[in-house]
Design a protein around this motif. Structure first.
Motif, PDB file in Angstrom:
ATOM      1  N   THR A 183      40.192  22.415  -7.237  1.00  0.00           N
ATOM      2  CA  THR A 183      40.331  23.325  -6.092  1.00  0.00           C
ATOM      3  C   THR A 183      39.063  24.140  -5.869  1.00  0.00           C
ATOM      4  N   ASN A 184      38.294  24.293  -6.940  1.00  0.00           N
ATOM      5  CA  ASN A 184      37.021  25.034  -6.864  1.00  0.00           C
ATOM      6  C   ASN A 184      37.218  26.468  -6.364  1.00  0.00           C
ATOM      7  N   ASP A 185      38.411  27.031  -6.631  1.00  0.00           N
ATOM      8  CA  ASP A 185      38.698  28.395  -6.171  1.00  0.00           C
ATOM      9  C   ASP A 185      39.410  29.180  -7.281  1.00  0.00           C
ATOM     10  N   PRO A 186      38.628  29.806  -8.171  1.00  0.00           N
ATOM     11  CA  PRO A 186      39.238  30.550  -9.278  1.00  0.00           C
ATOM     12  C   PRO A 186      39.982  31.805  -8.842  1.00  0.00           C
ATOM     13  N   THR A 187      39.768  32.248  -7.594  1.00  0.00           N
ATOM     14  CA  THR A 187      40.459  33.455  -7.114  1.00  0.00           C
ATOM     15  C   THR A 187      41.808  33.127  -6.457  1.00  0.00           C
ATOM     16  N   GLY A 191      44.394  29.804  -9.698  1.00  0.00           N
ATOM     17  CA  GLY A 191      43.372  30.279 -10.622  1.00  0.00           C
ATOM     18  C   GLY A 191      43.790  31.544 -11.333  1.00  0.00           C
ATOM     19  N   GLN A 192      44.471  32.431 -10.619  1.00  0.00           N
ATOM     20  CA  GLN A 192      44.900  33.689 -11.227  1.00  0.00           C
ATOM     21  C   GLN A 192      46.079  33.491 -12.184  1.00  0.00           C
ATOM     22  N   HIS A 193      46.896  32.490 -11.887  1.00  0.00           N
ATOM     23  CA  HIS A 193      47.966  32.157 -12.841  1.00  0.00           C
ATOM     24  C   HIS A 193      47.365  31.618 -14.132  1.00  0.00           C
ATOM     25  N   LEU A 194      46.276  30.875 -13.990  1.00  0.00           N
ATOM     26  CA  LEU A 194      45.553  30.378 -15.172  1.00  0.00           C
ATOM     27  C   LEU A 194      45.048  31.550 -16.012  1.00  0.00           C
ATOM     28  N   ALA A 195      44.472  32.557 -15.365  1.00  0.00           N
ATOM     29  CA  ALA A 195      43.991  33.734 -16.080  1.00  0.00           C
ATOM     30  C   ALA A 195      45.137  34.487 -16.751  1.00  0.00           C
ATOM     31  N   GLU A 196      46.286  34.536 -16.083  1.00  0.00           N
ATOM     32  CA  GLU A 196      47.469  35.179 -16.669  1.00  0.00           C
ATOM     33  C   GLU A 196      47.931  34.436 -17.921  1.00  0.00           C
ATOM     34  N   MET A 197      47.892  33.102 -17.860  1.00  0.00           N
ATOM     35  CA  MET A 197      48.234  32.299 -19.040  1.00  0.00           C
ATOM     36  C   MET A 197      47.273  32.594 -20.188  1.00  0.00           C
ATOM     37  N   HIS A 198      45.995  32.740 -19.842  1.00  0.00           N
ATOM     38  CA  HIS A 198      44.984  33.023 -20.865  1.00  0.00           C
ATOM     39  C   HIS A 198      45.253  34.385 -21.515  1.00  0.00           C
ATOM     40  N   LYS A 199      45.618  35.362 -20.713  1.00  0.00           N
ATOM     41  CA  LYS A 199      45.960  36.684 -21.253  1.00  0.00           C
ATOM     42  C   LYS A 199      47.151  36.582 -22.208  1.00  0.00           C
ATOM     43  N   LYS A 200      48.165  35.821 -21.804  1.00  0.00           N
ATOM     44  CA  LYS A 200      49.345  35.652 -22.652  1.00  0.00           C
ATOM     45  C   LYS A 200      48.978  34.971 -23.966  1.00  0.00           C
ATOM     46  N   TRP A 201      48.081  33.971 -23.892  1.00  0.00           N
ATOM     47  CA  TRP A 201      47.627  33.279 -25.102  1.00  0.00           C
ATOM     48  C   TRP A 201      46.888  34.252 -26.029  1.00  0.00           C
ATOM     49  N   GLY A 207      44.991  42.253 -31.473  1.00  0.00           N
ATOM     50  CA  GLY A 207      45.793  43.417 -31.827  1.00  0.00           C
ATOM     51  C   GLY A 207      45.974  44.353 -30.648  1.00  0.00           C
ATOM     52  N   HIS A 208      44.990  44.353 -29.739  1.00  0.00           N
ATOM     53  CA  HIS A 208      45.047  45.252 -28.582  1.00  0.00           C
ATOM     54  C   HIS A 208      44.362  44.562 -27.414  1.00  0.00           C
ATOM     55  N   TYR A 209      44.995  44.583 -26.244  1.00  0.00           N
ATOM     56  CA  TYR A 209      44.423  43.949 -25.056  1.00  0.00           C
ATOM     57  C   TYR A 209      43.754  44.984 -24.164  1.00  0.00           C
ATOM     58  N   SER A 210      42.604  44.622 -23.623  1.00  0.00           N
ATOM     59  CA  SER A 210      41.965  45.427 -22.584  1.00  0.00           C
ATOM     60  C   SER A 210      41.313  44.473 -21.596  1.00  0.00           C
ATOM     61  N   LYS A 211      41.281  44.871 -20.328  1.00  0.00           N
ATOM     62  CA  LYS A 211      40.654  44.041 -19.302  1.00  0.00           C
ATOM     63  C   LYS A 211      39.170  43.852 -19.585  1.00  0.00           C
ATOM     64  N   GLN A 212      38.518  44.913 -20.083  1.00  0.00           N
ATOM     65  CA  GLN A 212      37.088  44.832 -20.372  1.00  0.00           C
ATOM     66  C   GLN A 212      36.799  43.788 -21.448  1.00  0.00           C
ATOM     67  N   ALA A 213      37.602  43.794 -22.517  1.00  0.00           N
ATOM     68  CA  ALA A 213      37.403  42.819 -23.590  1.00  0.00           C
ATOM     69  C   ALA A 213      37.716  41.410 -23.116  1.00  0.00           C
ATOM     70  N   HIS A 248      37.777  37.740 -12.147  1.00  0.00           N
ATOM     71  CA  HIS A 248      38.483  38.190 -10.930  1.00  0.00           C
ATOM     72  C   HIS A 248      39.813  38.842 -11.318  1.00  0.00           C
ATOM     73  N   TYR A 249      40.510  38.246 -12.245  1.00  0.00           N
ATOM     74  CA  TYR A 249      41.824  38.765 -12.685  1.00  0.00           C
ATOM     75  C   TYR A 249      41.687  40.163 -13.296  1.00  0.00           C
ATOM     76  N   THR A 250      40.652  40.373 -14.087  1.00  0.00           N
ATOM     77  CA  THR A 250      40.509  41.657 -14.788  1.00  0.00           C
ATOM     78  C   THR A 250      39.965  42.766 -13.889  1.00  0.00           C
ATOM     79  N   ARG A 251      39.522  42.427 -12.684  1.00  0.00           N
ATOM     80  CA  ARG A 251      39.130  43.463 -11.744  1.00  0.00           C
ATOM     81  C   ARG A 251      40.328  44.156 -11.140  1.00  0.00           C
TER      82      ARG A 251
END
Length: 251
Positions: A183-187, A191-201, A207-213, A248-251
């Motif tokens: 799709t060539n469109d990470p936004t 693409g954002q569901h992919l980023a959400e999956m990555h966050k869940k993984w 031990g602690h999640y942050s958007k910056q990290a 894009h997801y962490t913004r």
């Protein structure tokens, strides 16, 4: 003492093809080439090859090894002490796995009971030590000792079921990455569901999640060749796509 390429290969227990390849990429050049066109190696090359094989055993790639052993700051004696320490750690990992297998044999024979946590313990330690060798310095530099310790503690407490779930989720993530890459469109929503999956993984390991990290890790996926090659094997530009989706997801 000098060695032909055949003798050098036999001495080190590797193939002559490997030595020729090391010569081609500039990792280990012979001391000279004789009048008959044969590569000749001396004591300096023997010592360098020993270092190469030590670092290969510790899972360094060839480009990293080349950078290390030809650095002006390279200290041969210090490197040997470092190898010795890491090999002792490796031996302890193997001893723990051996103990784990022995205890499992006793359980199968009905002579001992084991919890699922005990069965999994040896493998967790091996995974942690392997990650430490591969990425420990970079993680400390970017996030600090405290964050790394917190992640290791969480991983140590992980159950077998949680590890299996995390492994399955990673496989699903990689499959989804291959599907949405064209799709060539990470936004996009995909693409954002992919980023959400990555966050869940990540939640299984951090031990602690942050958007910056999260964004910082994503940037490492394109800056560090080891990460980049891992993701790009699933499709050209996959590492960049995942990085852009996460940023894009962490913004």
């Amino acid at each position: 003492m000098e060695y032909t390429i055949q003798k050098m290969a036999r001495l080190a227990g590797i193939s002559t093809r490997t030595l020729r390849y090391y010569d081609e990429i500039g990792l280990l050049k012979p001391a000279r080439v004789n009048s008959a066109g044969y590569r000749i190696y001396g004591s300096k090359e023997v010592n360098l090859l020993q270092q190469v094989l030590f670092y290969r055993e510790l899972d360094f790639n060839l480009e990293e090894i080349k950078h290390i052993i030809y650095s002006p700051q390279f200290d041969h004696e210090a490197a040997l002490h470092d190898h010795h320490q890491k090999l002792l750690e490796r031996r302890e990992q193997l001893n723990q796995l051996i103990r784990n297998v022995e205890q499992t044999i006793l359980q199968v024979k009905g002579e001992k009971s084991m919890t699922d946590q005990e069965k999994f313990e040896g493998f967790k330690k091996e995974i942690m030590e392997k990650n430490e060798r591969a990425y420990g310095d970079e993680v400390r530099e970017k996030y600090g000792d405290k964050e790394l310790q917190a992640a290791n503690q969480k991983f140590q407490k992980m159950t077998k079921k949680e590890y299996e779930d995390a492994t399955l989720l990673e496989q699903q993530l990689l499959q989804r990455l291959k599907e949405v890459l064209p799709t060539n469109d990470p936004t996009s929503d995909q693409g954002q569901h992919l980023a959400e999956m990555h966050k869940k993984w990540l939640s299984y390991y951090w031990g602690h999640y942050s958007k910056q990290a999260h964004a910082g890790l994503a940037n490492m996926y394109v800056q560090d060749e080891r990460f980049k090659s891992y993701y790009d094997q699933h499709g050209e530009g996959a590492a960049q796509f995942l990085r852009d989706a996460i940023v894009h997801y962490t913004r």
